[in-house]
Design a protein around this motif. Structure first.
Motif: not given
Length: 819
Positions: A17-28, A176-191
């Motif tokens: 999916k498109r990468r977005k800088n979700e800001g603080q909302s992702r960290l609630d 990575s470049p925007p057309y070949s996005v690598l996602e960390l795919n880690i949820g808040p619980s892992i951190i």
């Protein structure tokens, strides 16, 4: 230039999916929600403690277990939140302490990269990058940010060029470049679990710290500030951190979660001081610094002007020689001026800066891949960079953008009677289509969104269309077409709404599985058979597109259709233009794109004008008045406006990092006696309004703004960073009222499980004459929706992208919006 690790002419394997800088909302949900009655909110503005202290977290659990008051805890935790200097933490005997660095926020003229950093045998220390991030996050001055980044890049170039590429990705919070996005795919619980494991603190302790700071990086910094290790750990390097993040992104299958947490724990154990804060922020995908892509490219260009790698680089006209630099008087820290001095030598340096910056930005928007650009810079410097990193099939170009206007009168006024084309603005998804004939005869196809996301696997019917098109045109070797993909009715050829198009699966679709047929409406040709067409006028590009590739409807109904956009030229007269506009509105289309056909030529009448002449070239990643968009919701007097209540907001990004943007708006629900969220809004605001809004709703004043929901309101699926006290009414205009899966506004009136939202909302004015009980209610919103007679479109309610342009205007953009 060395070869990349990704093939240029093959579709990227990274589908996401498109990468977005979700800001603080992702960290609630990072450590859980704080209790609104016990925690005093903190200001979103960065605080600079005069005397930073280290928190004794060893006693924190004990204090919590004895029910220490949260007020006392908040006071303790707030001592160390956003320092702007590099802090050295405590270490065990024999363990290497975090080094102290000189300031990076100084005039590059007086900065010596040789002496500013003590070389490490294996690369650039991550602590040095954290030092740069700490400096950038502690200032709002663009000059200080550029100086800091420029001096950081110069140091890396001198001491360890191999760390330049990882530094760019870490500074841009990408992998990575925007057309070949690598996602960390880690949820808040892992951190969270990793921080618990390393610090020894309980979950309750971390929740208390998070409720005080609101930032996971600050939590990790405080939690580990007094942690001891039995054995010294080798220092983190920029390259090793980046490689660890790549390992996290590539962890798949069973056990991936444990492996990711294990890697994070190793990083946290070795991290010291500010490294901890920015490491966790990087893992959370929210660096919270004011350095955006433009700043990084500007600083990188300046770094190479000031720092040659080889004797050949010193022969470049863009190189600033030691003689030139020695003749410039450095500007002392704190006295930098926005306007350049009149010093001749400095003017010469600034001219080199401008040329290098323009060169690098031009290369990047046509070839947005740091891997290739850094390789070329390290190999040959800035000279001939566009030839060594050219526009390439398979690597998307940043799209040209249009400026909004409100009437044809404004068009004629701005274009001064120059000929233009009015094109139908389709209700689909913008798609940049790349295709090339391979040596083995196969046809490569890549389809990219306006955000450069690889959508090839989403549109197998478009890929099949390119196969058929190249079969028809055997002389065609390669092309890049800018287009709009629109859902259609195969039986009638009529257009469907974006709501229908959004029903397609996002990826890994086979041609036989296509249930929603589409047509490709091509409107520009920017590359053909090895020739870059960006600099040609739009009239020439359009003529070549239409003559070389006529409209085409394949026999196989599963294959997408190829058509040209419907249009009307101004040379046909104003009456046909007006009729075309009325036809567009009557068909419930979004509006028109108005494009200058030929370059403006300076004549005797405008010879004295100082403004820049308009150009009909394809201006990648620029919003100009050579392209304008006339949307029906922009036209004064068309449609009703809504009176909505601001009830929350998100932290802004980039230029708006210290403001609230976007703002969450709600309708008034008389049956409940409080507002219900309906949409986000980030268009129509001026900088002055943003500033006053931040003053009215500041976290320093808990009576109007809070991280917790202190006032009665319903937000549905929206998750704002902060909540506003409902107390004022804004007049808002929009394109359509649409069904939304995140809004519950008027849900009981739609005969659907979804509520109603407003598409492309735009702020008009503050309604001082109305109270919140006089705002638009659910019935009014539902009546507007019904009056659209089926032209409403589904909106996911969370697709706004915060975009700023040089003129300071603000626009709300979505994936389905063509330019």
């Amino acid at each position: 230039m060395s070869s990349s690790k990704r093939p240029l002419n093959s579709a990227s394997s990274a589908k996401s999916k498109r990468r977005k800088n979700e800001g603080q909302s992702r960290l609630d949900s990072f450590f859980g929600h704080a209790s609104p009655s016990k925690v005093k909110p903190d200001s979103p503005k960065k605080r600079v403690p005069k005397d930073p202290e280290i928190i004794d977290v060893d006693s924190l659990d004990n204090e919590l277990s004895t029910n220490q008051s949260s007020a006392s805890l908040s006071q303790t935790a707030s001592l160390q939140l956003h320092p702007i200097t590099f802090i050295q933490t405590q270490h065990e005997p024999g363990e290497t302490s975090a080094p102290q660095y000189t300031s990076l926020a100084v005039d590059p003229i007086s900065f010596d990269p040789q002496t500013a950093y003590v070389p490490h045998s294996n690369g650039i220390l991550y602590s040095f990058l954290a030092h740069a991030l700490s400096t950038v996050s502690g200032t709002r001055s663009r000059i200080a940010i550029l100086d800091t980044l420029t001096n950081y890049f110069r140091t890396v170039i001198v001491h360890h060029p191999q760390s330049l590429l990882p530094s760019l990705y870490l500074l841009s919070n990408t992998l990575s470049p925007p057309y070949s996005v690598l996602e960390l795919n880690i949820g808040p619980s892992i951190i969270s679990h990793a921080i618990q494991q390393v610090s020894g603190l309980s979950s309750a302790s971390l929740k208390k710290l998070y409720s005080s700071s609101g930032d996971p990086g600050d939590v990790a910094f405080i939690a580990k500030s007094n942690t001891r290790t039995l054995l010294p750990h080798p220092p983190l390097l920029v390259t090793s951190v980046y490689k660890s993040l790549l390992k996290i992104a590539t962890c798949k299958g069973q056990g991936a979660t444990k492996e990711k947490q294990k890697i994070i724990e190793k990083l946290l154990v070795s991290a010291k001081g500010e490294e901890i804060r920015f490491l966790v922020r990087t893992l959370s995908q929210n660096l919270r610094v004011g350095a955006v892509r433009t700043s990084l490219l500007t600083a990188l260009a300046r770094g190479f002007v000031l720092t040659p790698l080889t004797p050949a680089h010193k022969e470049s006209s863009l190189y600033a020689s030691p003689d030139l630099l020695s003749s410039i008087q450095p500007i002392a820290t704190g006295s930098r001026k926005k306007k350049p001095t009149t010093e001749i030598a400095r003017d010469e340096l600034l001219a080199k800066f401008r040329l290098a910056e323009h060169l690098l930005r031009k290369v990047f928007v046509q070839h947005p891949d740091y891997d290739h650009i850094v390789d070329a810079l390290l190999e040959g410097g800035l000279d001939d960079l566009p030839e060594r990193v050219p526009l390439t099939v398979g690597i998307p170009v940043y799209p040209a953008l249009g400026s909004p206007i409100r009437s044809f009168d404004e068009v004629f006024e701005r274009l001064n009677d120059m000929p233009f084309a009015a094109e139908l603005k389709y209700d689909g998804q913008r798609a940049q289509i790349h295709a090339s004939r391979q040596s083995d005869g196969r046809i490569y196809t890549g389809v990219f969104s306006r955000h450069l996301e690889d959508m090839t696997s989403k549109y197998p019917d478009v890929a099949a269309l390119m196969q058929a098109l190249f079969k028809q045109h055997q002389d065609t070797q390669s092309l890049i077409i800018d287009s709009e993909v629109v859902a259609i009715d195969c039986a009638t050829g009529s257009l469907k709404s974006f709501q229908a198009l959004s029903g397609r699966a996002r990826k890994d679709v086979s041609l036989q599985e296509v249930e929603i047929p589409v047509a490709v409406f091509a409107f520009d040709l920017i590359y053909l058979d090895g020739n870059v067409l960006l600099e040609r006028p739009f009239r020439a590009r359009r003529n070549l597109l239409r003559t070389r590739f006529p409209a085409f409807i394949p026999e196989n109904k599963l294959v997408a259709r190829f058509q040209h956009v419907e249009s009307c030229d101004s040379e046909e007269g104003q009456v046909p233009l007006q009729n075309f506009w009325e036809s567009v509105v009557s068909r419930h289309q979004e509006g028109l794109m108005l494009k200058l056909l030929d370059d403006e030529v300076r004549d005797s009448e405008n010879a004295e004008r100082k403004r820049k002449l308009l150009s009909a070239v394809y201006d990648a990643d620029k919003r100009t008045f050579s392209w304008m968009k006339l949307k029906k919701d922009y036209v004064s007097g068309l449609g009703d406006s809504l009176d909505l209540i601001p009830i929350g907001a998100w932290y802004g990004n980039g230029r708006k990092v210290n403001w609230w943007s976007p703002v969450l708006l709600g309708i008034w629900d008389p049956s409940r006696g409080y507002p219900v969220a309906v949409c986000k809004c980030m268009s129509g605001f001026t900088d002055a309004f943003y500033k006053t809004l931040s003053e009215r709703y500041s976290l320093d004043d808990a009576t109007n703004c809070s991280k917790s929901r202190l006032w009665h309101c319903e937000v549905g699926g929206f998750k704002p960073d902060v909540y506003f006290k409902p107390q004022e009414v804004w007049e808002i205009r929009g394109a359509d009222v649409t069904l939304s899966p995140v809004s519950i506004a008027a849900q009981h009136l739609t005969s659907s499980s979804k509520g109603l939202s407003l598409r492309f909302p735009r702020f008009v004015r503050l309604r001082d004459d109305k109270s919140i009980t006089q705002a638009s209610d659910a019935s009014f919103l539902a009546n507007m929706w019904r009056s659209q007679q089926g032209k409403s479109k589904e909106d996911d309610g969370d697709e706004l992208i915060d975009i700023s342009n040089d003129s300071g205007g603000d626009y709300a953009e979505m994936d389905n919006e063509s330019e």
